[in-house]
Design an enzyme around this catalytic site. Structure first.
Site, PDB file in Angstrom:
ATOM      1  N   HIS A  89       0.802  -1.229   0.000  1.00  0.00           N
ATOM      2  CA  HIS A  89       0.000   0.000   0.000  1.00  0.00           C
ATOM      3  C   HIS A  89       0.830   1.273   0.000  1.00  0.00           C
ATOM      4  CE1 HIS A  89      -3.965  -1.879   0.957  1.00  0.00           C
ATOM      5  NE2 HIS A  89      -3.214  -2.795   1.526  1.00  0.00           N
ATOM      6  N   LYS A 146      -8.701  13.907   4.943  1.00  0.00           N
ATOM      7  CA  LYS A 146      -7.798  12.749   4.899  1.00  0.00           C
ATOM      8  C   LYS A 146      -6.791  12.942   6.012  1.00  0.00           C
ATOM      9  CE  LYS A 146      -6.687  14.021   0.606  1.00  0.00           C
ATOM     10  NZ  LYS A 146      -6.665  12.831  -0.239  1.00  0.00           N
ATOM     11  N   ARG A 147      -5.958  11.934   6.303  1.00  0.00           N
ATOM     12  CA  ARG A 147      -4.918  12.125   7.301  1.00  0.00           C
ATOM     13  C   ARG A 147      -4.048  13.319   6.916  1.00  0.00           C
ATOM     14  NH1 ARG A 147      -4.424   8.137  11.528  1.00  0.00           N
ATOM     15  NH2 ARG A 147      -2.510   9.270  11.996  1.00  0.00           N
ATOM     16  N   LYS A 160       0.603  14.624   1.383  1.00  0.00           N
ATOM     17  CA  LYS A 160      -0.749  14.941   0.915  1.00  0.00           C
ATOM     18  C   LYS A 160      -0.925  16.443   0.709  1.00  0.00           C
ATOM     19  CE  LYS A 160      -2.825  10.934   3.326  1.00  0.00           C
ATOM     20  NZ  LYS A 160      -3.426  10.114   2.253  1.00  0.00           N
ATOM     21  N   LYS A 214     -14.799   8.427  -3.230  1.00  0.00           N
ATOM     22  CA  LYS A 214     -16.044   8.698  -2.497  1.00  0.00           C
ATOM     23  C   LYS A 214     -16.582  10.080  -2.841  1.00  0.00           C
ATOM     24  CE  LYS A 214     -14.080   5.743   1.033  1.00  0.00           C
ATOM     25  NZ  LYS A 214     -13.231   5.771   2.240  1.00  0.00           N
ATOM     26  N   THR A 266      -8.647   6.697  -1.635  1.00  0.00           N
ATOM     27  CA  THR A 266      -9.999   6.158  -1.785  1.00  0.00           C
ATOM     28  C   THR A 266     -11.027   7.251  -1.511  1.00  0.00           C
ATOM     29  OG1 THR A 266      -9.670   5.297   0.442  1.00  0.00           O
ATOM     30  CG2 THR A 266      -9.588   3.706  -1.356  1.00  0.00           C
TER      31      THR A 266
END
Ligand code: CR6
Length: 835
Positions: free
Chosen positions: A370, A561-562, A567, A673, A669
Site C-alpha cells: 500500500h 484525509k490524514r 498529501k 467517495k 480512496t
C-alpha cells in the site's frame, strides 16, 4: 439435530418479523429486557441499543445459516488478514443491507423517536488509521455482497484511533473509549480461545521416528479470545464473519507468585498480557520499531492461523490441502509474520517436512503493498524479533538462505543483488525486511492503483519483479457504494433510483445510464437541488458544532484525509493565503465565494503535521473575522474526522482536493467517495486520480502539477525551492506573510520550522507545484460560476464512477488471485404462522 432454527422465521415473531408493528414491539421488548429500561427513564443510548439488538436479531438468521453452510460444504475461503478494520457505525449500514431502513424509520417514528438521532448515538469502532483500514472494511462488505465465503481477522483494540480535539488551534489527542457503553454488534466466543507463545528459546530433539525436530519453549503465553461481528452482504443471505482477537492472561492470577505474596507481580503479569490489544498505533504511513506493535502483529496472526487450522480440521480438510481451502490475503506487511508462523505450525506442530510446508505456505499467501514511502516499510531489528519470536527468526534465516541460493542461480553474476534482496538487511544493525519476506512467501503481489503497481515494479520491488514477474498484478482500490452513497447520501440515492431503478447499488456500472440524462434540464436542476440540500445540512452541522456560519452557495472545497506532508494540506493553505493577499490588495476583487473545509488527524508524534493543523486554524482565525474578506472566504477545520463524519462530508463537496506529490499516494480512496457523490476533483496525476480522470473524462477533472516522472527528474537534476521563492512574487508574498507573524499574533518563530522545511528541503515539492495549482484553482473559480455546466460535470463524475466500486476490486482479486467461487446461502423464507 439438523438445521439451525427449530421453525421457519415467522413474520410476527419478535426476533424475526419485519412488519411495522412487530418491529415496534421488538424494540420495546429489547428496551425492557436487554437495557432494563422503560421509556420514561430511557436515554438516547438506551434507545440506540434497543434498536441495535432489534436489527441484530434480524441478521442472526442469515449469519447462522451462512456459518452452517460453510461448515457443511467446506468451500474455498478467502481469509483477509489486517491489523486495521475501520468499520464505521454498523446500524445504518445493516439497515441498508437488510432492506429495512424505511420500515424501521417508520416504526421508530411511530414510537415518537427519530431514527437519525439514534444513528448518531453509535460510537464507531475506529480500529484503523485511514485508507488502509477503511479499504479492509469496504472489501469485506463486497465479499459478502458477492457471496464469497470469507473470514476477516484482526485485532480488537480496546482503544481505537484517538479522538481529536482542537485547543488554541493545536490538535490534542483524547483516548477513544469506544467500548464504554458496550458493543451490541459483537459476540464473544470464550470457548474458542487459543494460546499464543512469546519469547524464550528453542531446543532440538529427535522424535519417535528418529527425525530431528525443534521445540519452542516460550517465556510467556497469552490467551486470544475471539469476538465475532457479522458482516452482511447487500440484499443477500450471506453474512460473513469479522473475527477480532482480544489478548488476555491465561489465568486471572499466577497462583505460584500469588502464594508467595507477590500479589502486585501477579496482577502486573495479567495486565501486561492484556496490553497487547489495548491500543491501536496511531501512525499512518510510518513505521516505528516498537516491540508492542510486533507483539500485536504476531498475536493476531498466530490466533488466526491456528483458528483456520482448527476450522479445516472441523470440516475434515487435510492440512496438506490447506492452500486449496484458504486464500490468505496480507493487507500490507503488518500480518507478514504469518508466513513464518504457518511454516512453524506445519513443521513443528504438525510434523511436515520443509519442502512440503514451504510449498503449502507459498501457495497460500498473497500480499498487497500500500505504499512506496520508504518511511512506511516495516523492518524489525533482528535482536528484537529474535527475542520475541526466537523460532521465527530461525525460520526466517532458513527461508532467506534458500531464497538467496535461488537468486544466486538466477542472477549468477550480480552479487549486489544478494545484499539488496536479502530478507535480512545487513548494511548496519541487522533488520528483518518484512516486504521482502512477503514477496518471497507469497504467490501474488499487488499494488493498489495502476500507477502504484507500475512504480512498485520499477522502484521498491524492482528486484523482486525481475525475480518473479509472474507474481505481480494490479488491483485498483474501490469503495462500497452502499455506505458511501446509499447510506450517506439518501437524497442522491432516491434521485438516481427514481431515474434508473436500484440495480446500480449492486452493479455500479449501471450509473452510466445517468449520462443520457445530462442534457435534461429538469434532471440537472434536481441534481443541483440535491447537492444544495446536502450542503445546507453540512452548514447546519458546522454552525451547531463549530459555531461558524458557512454559505451553501459558496464552493465547498474540501480536503479530508490524514494530515501528511505528502498529501500537501499546506499547498492548499498557501492557496488560501494567496486569495487572501489578493483580496487585501484589491478588496473589490470578484471571486466565487469559497468555503475551505479541512478534516483529518495528524499522528501524535508527527510534529510537522501538527504544525500544519495549527497553520490552517490560524489562517481560519484571520480570514473568518476580517471584514475585507466578508463572505468570500471561510476556512473551517472540522474536528475529529472519522467514518461517521466522512459520511456527512463527501456528499456535500463541490471540489475534492487530491493534491499529493505525484508518485506518493498509492491510490487514495477518498478521491473515489467524493467523485461518486458528484464532486469535481482538483488533483495531480497520482494514485487512482489517474484512473478517475480517465473514467470521468479529462474535461471533467481539474488537473495540475508535475507527473511522477517529472518529480523524479527534478529531484535528479537538483531541486532548489529558493528558485521558486525568488522567481514568483505571489508565492514569496504568501511565505513572507506567514514568516512575518501575521497569522501568529506577531510570533515569527511559530511557523518557522514549516517555512524552513519548504525553503530548504521541500521534499514534496510544494513550491514547484504552487503556480500550477493556483492557475488550476482559477479555472475552478471560473467553472463554478457557470452553475449549469458545473452541474453537468458533476453528474458526469457520478455517472462514470462505476469502476471504483469495491465490488469490482473484489472481482479482480477473485479472478487474478483468490479463485474462490461464490456460494449461495439458503435461508428459509418467512412464514405466516397460525400460532
Ligand atoms: N495510507 C495509501 O497511502 C491507499 C490506502 C489503501 C495507504 C493510500 O493511498 O489508498 O493505503 N497506505 O490502499 C498505507 O496505509 C500504507 C493509506 O491508507
Amino acid at each position: 439435530m439438523t438445521g439451525i432454527l427449530p421453525n421457519k422465521p415467522r413474520i410476527e415473531d419478535d426476533r424475526t418479523g419485519i412488519d411495522i408493528d412487530t418491529l415496534k414491539r421488538a424494540f420495546l421488548d429489547n428496551l425492557f429486557y436487554i437495557q432494563a429500561k422503560f421509556p420514561k427513564v430511557s436515554t438516547k443510548n438506551d434507545y440506540y441499543m434497543a434498536l441495535a439488538y432489534t436489527v441484530r436479531d434480524r441478521l442472526l438468521n442469515r449469519w447462522l445459516h451462512t456459518n452452517q453452510t460453510y461448515l457443511e460444504r467446506a468451500p474455498r475461503i478467502v481469509a483477509y488478514l489486517s491489523a486495521e478494520f475501520l468499520m464505521g457505525p454498523h446500524l445504518g449500514n445493516n439497515l441498508i443491507d437488510l432492506g429495512l431502513y424505511e420500515p424501521v424509520k417508520q416504526a421508530i417514528a411511530e414510537l415518537g423517536l427519530d431514527l437519525n438521532e439514534l444513528l448518531e448515538q453509535e460510537e464507531e469502532p475506529g480500529l484503523g488509521n485511514g485508507g488502509l483500514g477503511r479499504l479492509a472494511a469496504c472489501y469485506i462488505d463486497s465479499l459478502a455482497t458477492l457471496e464469497i465465503p470469507s473470514v476477516a481477522y484482526g485485532i480488537r483494540y480496546e482503544y481505537g484511533i484517538f479522538d481529536q480535539e482542537i485547543k488554541d488551534g493545536w490538535q490534542v489527542e483524547v483516548t477513544d473509549r469506544w467500548l464504554r457503553y458496550g458493543n451490541p454488534w459483537e459476540v464473544v466466543r470464550p470457548e474458542s480461545e487459543l494460546m499464543v507463545k512469546f519469547g524464550g528459546h528453542t531446543e532440538t530433539f529427535i522424535d519417535e521416528y528418529g527425525v530431528y525436530r525443534v521445540q519452542w519453549v516460550p517465556y510467556k503465553v497469552v490467551k486470544g479470545v475471539p469476538y465475532d461481528t457479522p458482516i452482511l452482504g447487500f440484499k443477500t443471505n450471506t453474512a460473513n464473519t469479522l473475527r477480532l482477537w482480544k489478548a488476555e492472561a491465561p489465568e486471572s492470577f499466577d497462583f505460584a507468585v500469588f502464594n508467595q505474596g507477590d500479589y502486585f507481580g501477579a496482577v502486573h503479569q495479567k495486565s501486561e498480557s492484556e496490553n497487547i490489544t489495548k491500543v491501536l498505533y496511531p501512525n499512518d504511513e510510518t513505521y516505528q520499531g516498537k516491540q508492542l506493535r510486533l507483539e500485536q502483529q504476531y498475536f493476531f496472526v498466530s490466533c488466526s492461523l491456528q483458528d483456520m487450522i482448527r476450522l479445516a480440521k472441523m470440516q475434515g480438510v487435510a492440512l496438506e490441502r490447506f492452500h486449496e481451502h484458504f486464500a490468505i490475503q496480507l493487507n500490507d506487511t503488518h500480518p507478514t509474520i504469518a508466513i513464518a508462523e504457518l511454516m512453524r505450525l506445519l513443521l513443528d506442530e504438525h510434523g511436515f517436512d520443509w519442502d512440503r510446508a514451504w510449498d503449502i505456505t507459498t501457495k497460500t499467501f498473497a500480499y498487497t503493498n500500500h505504499t512506496l514511502l520508504p518511511e512506511a516499510l516495516e523492518r524489525w531489528s533482528v535482536a528484537m524479533l529474535g527475542g520475541l519470536l526466537p523460532r521465527h527468526l530461525e525460520l526466517i534465516y532458513e527461508i532467506n538462505s534458500r531464497f538467496l541460493d535461488e537468486v544466486r542461480i538466477k542472477f549468477f553474476e550480480d552479487p549486489d543483488r544478494i545484499a539488496r534482496m536479502s530478507i535480512i538487511d545487513e548494511s548496519g544493525e541487522r533488520y528483518v525486511r518484512m516486504a521482502h519476506l512477503a514477496c518471497v512467501g507469497s504467490y501474488a503481489i499487488n499494488g493498489v492503483a495502476e500507477l502504484h503497481s507500475r512504480l512498485l515494479k520499477q522502484t521498491v520491488l524492482h528486484d523482486f519483479y525481475e525475480m518473479y514477474p509472474e507474481k505481480f498484478v494490479n488491483v485498483t482500490n474501490g469503495v462500497t457504494p452502499r455506505r458511501f452513497i446509499a447510506l450517506s447520501n439518501p437524497r442522491l440515492t432516491s434521485l438516481i433510483t427514481s431515474k434508473i431503478g436500484d440495480g446500480w447499488l449492486k452493479n455500479l456500472g449501471e450509473l452510466r445510464k445517468l449520462e443520457s440524462l445530462v442534457d435534461d434540464a429538469g434532471f440537472r436542476n434536481d441534481f443541483y437541488q440535491v447537492k444544495q440540500a446536502v450542503k445546507q445540512d453540512l452548514a447546519d452541522y458546522v454552525r451547531a458544532n463549530h459555531g461558524v456560519e458557512i454559505n451553501p452557495e459558496s464552493i465547498y472545497d474540501i480536503q479530508a484525509k490524514r494530515i501528511h506532508e505528502y498529501k500537501r494540506q499546506h499547498l492548499n493553505a498557501l492557496y488560501i493565503i494567496t486569495l487572501y493577499n489578493r483580496l487585501k490588495a484589491n478588496p473589490s476583487l470578484d471571486i466565487a465565494p469559497r468555503t475551505f473545509l479541512f478534516g483529518g488527524k495528524a499522528a501524535p508524534g508527527y510534529y510537522m503535521a501538527k504544525l500544519i493543523v495549527k497553520l490552517i486554524n490560524s489562517i481560519a482565525d484571520v480570514t473568518n473575522s476580517d471584514p475585507d474578506v466578508g463572505d468570500r472566504i471561510k476556512v473551517v477545520f472540522l474536528t475529529d474526522y472519522n467514518v461517521k463524519f466522512a459520511q456527512r462530508v463527501y456528499p456535500a463537496a463541490n471540489l475534492s482536493e487530491q493534491i499529493s506529490t505525484a508518485g506518493k499516494e498509492a491510490s487514495g480512496t477518498g478521491n473515489m467517495k467524493f467523485s461518486m457523490n458528484g464532486a469535481l476533483t482538483i488533483g495531480t496525476l497520482d494514485g487512482a486520480n489517474v484512473e478517475i480522470r480517465e473514467a470521468v473524462g479529462a474535461e471533467n477533472f481539474f488537473l495540475f502539477g508535475m507527473t511522477a516522472e517529472e518529480v523524479l527528474a527534478k529531484k535528479a537534476e537538483g531541486y532548489n525551492p529558493w528558485d521558486y521563492y525568488h522567481g514568483n512574487d505571489e508565492l514569496k508574498g504568501v511565505l513572507d506573510r506567514i514568516a512575518s507573524g501575521f497569522f501568529s499574533h506577531g510570533d515569527t518563530e511559530l511557523f518557522k520550522p514549516l517555512l524552513d522545511s519548504l525553503l530548504y528541503q521541500d521534499i514534496f515539492m510544494v513550491l514547484a507545484d504552487y503556480q500550477s495549482y493556483v492557475e488550476c484553482q482559477e479555472r475552478v473559480d471560473g467553472a463554478f460560476r457557470d452553475r449549469d455546466n458545473w452541474t453537468r460535470m458533476s453528474i458526469l463524475n457520478a455517472a462514470r464512477m462505476g469502476h471504483f466500486s469495491s465490488d469490482r476490486s473484489i472481482r479482480d482479486y477473485l479472478s487474478q488471485i483468490w479463485k474462490a467461487p461464490a456460494v449461495k446461502i439458503d435461508v428459509p423464507e418467512y412464514s405466516q404462522s397460525n400460532g
